[in-house]
Design a protein around this motif. Structure first.
Motif, PDB file in Angstrom:
ATOM      1  N   TYR A 132       1.327  -1.930  -6.240  1.00  0.00           N
ATOM      2  CA  TYR A 132       1.504  -3.272  -6.792  1.00  0.00           C
ATOM      3  C   TYR A 132       2.664  -3.294  -7.773  1.00  0.00           C
ATOM      4  O   TYR A 132       3.477  -4.221  -7.785  1.00  0.00           O
ATOM      5  CB  TYR A 132       0.222  -3.746  -7.487  1.00  0.00           C
ATOM      6  N   PHE A 183       2.485  -6.371  -4.275  1.00  0.00           N
ATOM      7  CA  PHE A 183       1.519  -6.865  -3.294  1.00  0.00           C
ATOM      8  C   PHE A 183       0.330  -5.916  -3.240  1.00  0.00           C
ATOM      9  O   PHE A 183       0.440  -4.747  -3.601  1.00  0.00           O
ATOM     10  CB  PHE A 183       2.178  -7.067  -1.925  1.00  0.00           C
ATOM     11  N   ILE A 184      -0.811  -6.459  -2.839  1.00  0.00           N
ATOM     12  CA  ILE A 184      -2.033  -5.660  -2.800  1.00  0.00           C
ATOM     13  C   ILE A 184      -2.139  -5.011  -1.438  1.00  0.00           C
ATOM     14  O   ILE A 184      -2.233  -5.698  -0.423  1.00  0.00           O
ATOM     15  CB  ILE A 184      -3.258  -6.541  -3.071  1.00  0.00           C
ATOM     16  N   PHE A 218      -4.109  -3.908   0.969  1.00  0.00           N
ATOM     17  CA  PHE A 218      -5.508  -4.016   1.350  1.00  0.00           C
ATOM     18  C   PHE A 218      -6.001  -2.781   2.079  1.00  0.00           C
ATOM     19  O   PHE A 218      -7.173  -2.446   2.065  1.00  0.00           O
ATOM     20  CB  PHE A 218      -5.684  -5.230   2.259  1.00  0.00           C
ATOM     21  N   LEU A 274       1.990 -14.179   1.345  1.00  0.00           N
ATOM     22  CA  LEU A 274       0.816 -14.391   2.188  1.00  0.00           C
ATOM     23  C   LEU A 274       0.943 -13.615   3.492  1.00  0.00           C
ATOM     24  O   LEU A 274      -0.020 -13.025   3.985  1.00  0.00           O
ATOM     25  CB  LEU A 274       0.698 -15.890   2.476  1.00  0.00           C
ATOM     26  N   LEU A 301       0.179 -10.027   2.859  1.00  0.00           N
ATOM     27  CA  LEU A 301      -1.251  -9.861   2.587  1.00  0.00           C
ATOM     28  C   LEU A 301      -2.049  -9.863   3.884  1.00  0.00           C
ATOM     29  O   LEU A 301      -2.929  -9.016   4.101  1.00  0.00           O
ATOM     30  CB  LEU A 301      -1.722 -10.980   1.664  1.00  0.00           C
ATOM     31  N   ILE A 302      -1.721 -10.797   4.781  1.00  0.00           N
ATOM     32  CA  ILE A 302      -2.453 -10.877   6.043  1.00  0.00           C
ATOM     33  C   ILE A 302      -2.188  -9.629   6.875  1.00  0.00           C
ATOM     34  O   ILE A 302      -3.105  -9.083   7.507  1.00  0.00           O
ATOM     35  CB  ILE A 302      -2.050 -12.159   6.806  1.00  0.00           C
ATOM     36  N   THR A 303      -0.938  -9.159   6.873  1.00  0.00           N
ATOM     37  CA  THR A 303      -0.632  -7.925   7.592  1.00  0.00           C
ATOM     38  C   THR A 303      -1.481  -6.774   7.045  1.00  0.00           C
ATOM     39  O   THR A 303      -2.020  -5.973   7.809  1.00  0.00           O
ATOM     40  CB  THR A 303       0.852  -7.564   7.426  1.00  0.00           C
ATOM     41  N   ILE A 313      -4.361  -6.930   5.623  1.00  0.00           N
ATOM     42  CA  ILE A 313      -5.741  -7.072   6.087  1.00  0.00           C
ATOM     43  C   ILE A 313      -5.842  -6.593   7.529  1.00  0.00           C
ATOM     44  O   ILE A 313      -6.790  -5.895   7.906  1.00  0.00           O
ATOM     45  CB  ILE A 313      -6.199  -8.541   5.958  1.00  0.00           C
ATOM     46  N   GLY A 314      -4.840  -6.941   8.341  1.00  0.00           N
ATOM     47  CA  GLY A 314      -4.825  -6.491   9.728  1.00  0.00           C
ATOM     48  C   GLY A 314      -4.789  -4.975   9.819  1.00  0.00           C
ATOM     49  O   GLY A 314      -5.537  -4.368  10.591  1.00  0.00           O
ATOM     50  N   VAL A 315      -3.932  -4.347   9.002  1.00  0.00           N
ATOM     51  CA  VAL A 315      -3.835  -2.887   9.013  1.00  0.00           C
ATOM     52  C   VAL A 315      -5.180  -2.279   8.621  1.00  0.00           C
ATOM     53  O   VAL A 315      -5.658  -1.313   9.240  1.00  0.00           O
ATOM     54  CB  VAL A 315      -2.731  -2.410   8.046  1.00  0.00           C
ATOM     55  N   LEU A 325      -8.218  -3.593   8.918  1.00  0.00           N
ATOM     56  CA  LEU A 325      -9.191  -3.726  10.016  1.00  0.00           C
ATOM     57  C   LEU A 325      -8.882  -2.734  11.126  1.00  0.00           C
ATOM     58  O   LEU A 325      -9.784  -2.147  11.735  1.00  0.00           O
ATOM     59  CB  LEU A 325      -9.138  -5.134  10.590  1.00  0.00           C
ATOM     60  N   PHE A 326      -7.590  -2.551  11.380  1.00  0.00           N
ATOM     61  CA  PHE A 326      -7.191  -1.641  12.449  1.00  0.00           C
ATOM     62  C   PHE A 326      -7.661  -0.218  12.139  1.00  0.00           C
ATOM     63  O   PHE A 326      -8.204   0.475  12.999  1.00  0.00           O
ATOM     64  CB  PHE A 326      -5.669  -1.683  12.616  1.00  0.00           C
ATOM     65  N   LEU A 358     -12.466  -1.970  -2.334  1.00  0.00           N
ATOM     66  CA  LEU A 358     -12.582  -3.195  -3.125  1.00  0.00           C
ATOM     67  C   LEU A 358     -12.934  -2.879  -4.566  1.00  0.00           C
ATOM     68  O   LEU A 358     -12.382  -3.457  -5.499  1.00  0.00           O
ATOM     69  CB  LEU A 358     -13.652  -4.102  -2.522  1.00  0.00           C
ATOM     70  N   PHE A 364     -10.073  -1.581  -6.336  1.00  0.00           N
ATOM     71  CA  PHE A 364      -9.162  -2.678  -6.662  1.00  0.00           C
ATOM     72  C   PHE A 364      -9.626  -3.388  -7.928  1.00  0.00           C
ATOM     73  O   PHE A 364      -8.828  -3.714  -8.799  1.00  0.00           O
ATOM     74  CB  PHE A 364      -9.068  -3.664  -5.502  1.00  0.00           C
TER      75      PHE A 364
END
Lengths: 303, 343
Positions: A29, A34-35, A37, A103, A106-108, A110-112, A114-115, A235, A238
C-alpha cells in the motif's frame, strides 16, 4: 495470573502471524496505494508450500525426524516459492494496470485472490490437510493446567527476527532507501534515477516472503491448513494494517500484535462464538474515530 | 414519458406471462426466477458500484437481512397476517408485499448505519468495511437460535399454548400448526420488482438530481467543489441499493423456502460483483444481460462445477485487463436524445 500469561503468549504468537501478513499489505500500500487483496492467499500458498516441501524432503514427524535445520530449510524454501509467486502476480496482473483507476486494480486483486483460492482447492484438494510437525511442540511450563508451549514462543521469536531484518532492509540499505523514496513520490523518485519497476518488484518479493513465513509459523501452531484460510487471515491482517496505520511498517507490526491479543483475550475470557466478528468491529471503530490508524499520518489531497 | 410507457407495457407483459406460469417447466421456471433475482441484485449494486463509483462488497449481507427478516415475519406472524389481510390470494400477496417492504427497509436501515460512517472513506476501505460488515451479519445470524442459527431456517411450530419452536416438541400434549416458509415468490413479483428497479434507476440517473451520482463517480473533489454534497449522494445510492438487496433476499427466501447463513457468504457478494463487472459498471442493459448470462452459465457448467469459481476469477481478471468497461461498454446505454448540440 498464570492463565493470563498463557493467554498473553498465545495472543502474541497469533498477533505476530497477523503482523507478518500485515507488513506485506502495508508495504504494498505504501508503494502503490492499493490493497493487494490476494496477499492473504499468498500466505495460504506459503503454508501449502511448506506442507509439500516437508514431504519432498521425505521428512515426516511420523518417523520422528523433526530438526531445527530442516525447519529452517522449509521456512526459507517456502519464502522463495512465495517470492516467485508475488513477483509473477505483480508482473502479470498488476503492472499492466498501474495507471488504471483504483477500482480496476482492486477488482483485479479480488480476481487474483479468488483464482488462488479456488485454483488451490483444485490442486491441493478442498479438505483440510494436517500440517506436519516441523518442530516438536514441548511444554515449557505448566501450572494448574495452564500450559505454555514452545512453538508459540518459536513463532514470536522468528517473527521478531524477521521484523528486525525488515527494519534493517528498509532503513539501512540502498534498496530500502529507494523504497521509501518511491512511497513518497513515484515521479520524483524516478527522476532521481530510481528504477521504479525494480523497487515495486522488490516490495512484492519482500511482502510475499514475509507472508510465506507467516504461513509456516501458522502451520507450526495450528495443525490444519486448507485452501481458504487465506480469506479470513488475510482480512484480519488487513484490519491489523489499518489499525496500525496503513503504509506504516511499525504500525502494521503493532496493529497485528494488538489484534492478536484482543482476539485471544476476548475469546478466552468472554465468548469465542463471535471471535471472527471482533476484528471487523475493531476495523469499523478505528475507521470511525481515527481513519489514519494509530501511527498513520493524515494525507492531504491535492488537486 | 416514454420510459413510463415502456415500464407499464413491460409490467403488463409480465402480468400476462404470470397467468401461464404453471405451464412452464419447473426447472426452467426456477432458473427464470433466479435470473429475475439476480437482475434485482446486480442492478441495485450497479447503482452503488457503477453509477456512484463506490465499491461495496457486502451485498450478500443486505440480502441476508432482508431474507431472514421477511421469512421470519411470514412464519412467526403468519396467524397475525392471516387475520389482518384474510387468507385468500389477495391476503397472501398483501402479506408478501408487507414482509418484503419490511425486509427491504430493515436492510436499508442497516445500510444507513454502515454507510454514514464508512462512505466518507475512499473506495478500497469501503470494500473492506462492507465485506467485514456482511461477515459480521453472517456470524450474528449463526448465533441466533430463533432463526435456526447455523442449521438454517425452514419454518416454525406454533403450539396452542403459545409456545413457538423450530423443532417438534415431545413433552407437550398441546396441538400445533407448522408454519413453513410460504411460497409467495412468483414470476409476477420477481419481474415486476426487477422492472421497477430498472425503471427507478433509469429515471434517477437521468434526472437533474441524478447527475450528482455520476459527478461523484467522475471526480469526487471536483464534484464537491461544485457544491455537491458527495457524502449525501453516496449514502442515498448505498441505502437504496441495500433496500433492493433486502427485497431480493425476501424474494429468494420465499422461493427457496429455506435459508442458511452460508447462502450469504463472501462468494455471494462476489457473484453479484461479477455480474456488474461483466455487464459494465454503469450500464443498465449490460448488467441485465450479464445477469441472464451468469445465471444460465453455471447451469451449463454443472458438469464441471468445481471450475465455476475459477471461471469467475479469470473473468474478473481478464475483463479488467482487456475491457474494464464491461463487455458491452459505454456504447450500449439507454440514452436520452440530446436536445441541444454542444456549441
Amino acid at each position: 495470573m498464570i492463565e493470563f500469561i498463557q493467554q498473553f503468549i498465545n495472543g502474541l504468537s497469533l498477533g505476530s502471524i497477523y503482523a507478518l501478513i500485515a507488513l506485506g499489505y502495508t508495504m504494498i500500500y505504501g508503494i502503490l496505494r492499493f490493497i493487494n487483496f490476494a496477499h492473504g492467499d499468498v500466505f495460504m500458498i506459503g503454508a501449502f508450500s511448506g506442507y509439500y516441501l516437508a514431504f519432498l524432503f521425505s521428512f515426516s514427524t511420523f518417523t520422528g525426524g523433526a530438526s531445527v535445520a530442516m525447519a529452517i530449510v522449509i521456512l526459507l524454501g517456502s519464502m522463495v516459492v512465495c517470492s516467485i509467486l508475488g513477483f509473477t502476480l505483480e508482473k502479470l496482473a498488476y503492472k499492466p494496470l498501474r495507471n488504471s483507476p483504483k477500482l480496476t486494480i482492486l477488482i483485479t486483486a479480488i480476481g487474483v485472490s479468488l483464482f488462488l483460492e479456488y485454483g488451490g482447492q483444485l490442486v491441493f484438494g478442498a479438505d483440510p490437510k494436517s500440517f506436519p510437525t516441523l518442530l516438536e511442540n514441548k511444554e515449557l511450563f505448566n501450572v494448574g493446567g495452564a500450559a505454555v508451549f514452545s512453538n508459540s514462543v518459536v513463532v514470536i521469536i522468528v517473527s521478531l527476527v524477521l521484523m528486525i531484518l525488515l527494519r534493517i532492509i528498509v532503513m539501512n540499505t540502498k534498496m530500502g532507501t529507494a523504497m521509501r523514496a518511491v512511497s513518497f513520490n513515484h515521479n520524483v523518485a524516478s527522476l532521481m534515477g530510481i528504477n521504479i519497476n525494480r523497487v515495486i518488484s522488490f516490495t512484492f518479493i519482500l511482502g510475499s516472503s514475509l507472508a510465506a513465513a507467516a504461513g509456516i509459523l501458522f502451520g507450526l501452531n495450528y495443525p490444519k491448513v486448507d485452501p481458504l484460510i487465506g480469506i479470513i487471515y488475510g482480512l484480519k491482517a488487513f484490519v491489523a494494517a489499518v489499525l496500525g496505520g496503513i503504509g506504516n511498517i511499525l504500525g502494521a507490526a503493532l496493529g497485528g500484535l494488538i489484534l492478536g491479543l484482543v482476539e485471544t483475550f476476548v475469546s478466552g475470557y468472554l465468548s469465542s462464538t463471535y471471535r471472527d466478528a471482533i476484528a471487523f468491529g475493531i476495523l469499523i471503530i478505528i475507521l470511525l474515530f481515527r481513519p489514519t490508524g494509530l501511527l498513520g499520518k493524515k494525507e492531504i489531497e491535492k488537486v | 414519458m416514454k420510459s413510463k410507457l415502456y415500464f407499464l407495457s413491460t409490467v403488463l407483459a409480465i402480468f400476462l406471462i404470470n397467468l401461464v406460469k404453471d405451464s412452464i417447466d419447473p426447472y426452467y421456471y426456477t432458473i427464470l426466477i433466479y435470473i429475475g433475482i439476480n437482475i434485482i441484485l446486480a442492478s441495485s449494486l450497479n447503482l452503488i458500484n457503477g453509477f456512484t463509483g463506490q465499491f461495496s462488497l457486502g451485498h450478500a449481507g443486505f440480502m441476508a437481512i432482508g431474507g431472514y427478516l421477511s421469512i421470519s415475519m411470514s412464519t412467526y406472524f403468519a396467524p397475525f397476517f392471516a387475520n389482518l389481510f384474510g387468507a385468500g390470494v389477495f391476503g397472501e400477496n398483501m402479506t408478501f408485499l408487507t414482509v418484503m417492504i419490511l425486509g427491504g427497509l430493515a436492510a436499508a436501515a442497516i445500510g444507513l448505519l454502515v454507510g454514514v460512517p464508512s462512505l466518507r472513506l475512499k473506495g478500497d476501505y469501503l470494500a473492506i468495511v462492507t465485506l467485514g460488515f456482511s461477515e459480521i451479519i453472517r456470524v450474528l445470524i449463526q448465533g441466533m437460535d430463533f432463526i435456526g442459527a447455523s442449521q438454517g431456517f425452514r419454518g416454525v411450530y406454533q403450539y396452542s399454548n403459545g409456545v413457538k419452536s423450530l423443532q417438534m416438541l415431545d413433552n407437550t400434549q398441546d396441538s400445533f400448526i407448522f408454519y413453513g416458509v410460504p411460497k409467495y415468490t412468483n414470476f409476477f413479483w420477481t419481474f415486476f420488482i426487477a422492472a421497477f428497479i430498472v425503471y427507478f434507476i433509469y429515471n434517477l440517473i437521468n434526472s437533474t438530481y441524478g447527475k450528482g451520482f455520476l459527478a461523484v463517480k467522475d471526480d469526487e473533489v471536483a464534484a464537491e467543489s461544485m457544491g455537491i454534497n458527495t457524502t449525501k449522494f453516496k449514502v442515498i445510492a448505498f441505502v437504496s441499493g441495500a433496500f433492493f438487496a433486502g427485497v431480493a433476499g425476501a424474494l429468494y427466501g420465499h422461493f427457496n423456502l429455506y435459508l442458511n447463513p452460508e447462502d450469504f457468504n463472501f462468494l455471494k457478494s462476489v457473484e453479484i460483483v461479477a455480474i456488474v463487472i461483466l455487464g459494465g459498471m454503469g450500464s443498465i442493459p449490460g448488467v441485465i444481460i450479464a445477469a441472464v448470462i451468469l445465471t444460465i452459465l453455471p447451469e451449463l457448467l454443472r458438469g464441471i462445477s468445481e471450475y465455476r469459481m475459477i471461471v469467475y476469477a479469470l473473468l474478473l481478471i481478464i475483463m479488467m485487463l482487456t475491457r474494464p468497461q464491461g463487455i458491452f461498454g459505454t456504447k450500449f446505454k439507454f440514452k436520452r436524445k440530446k436536445k441541444v448540440e454542444s456549441a
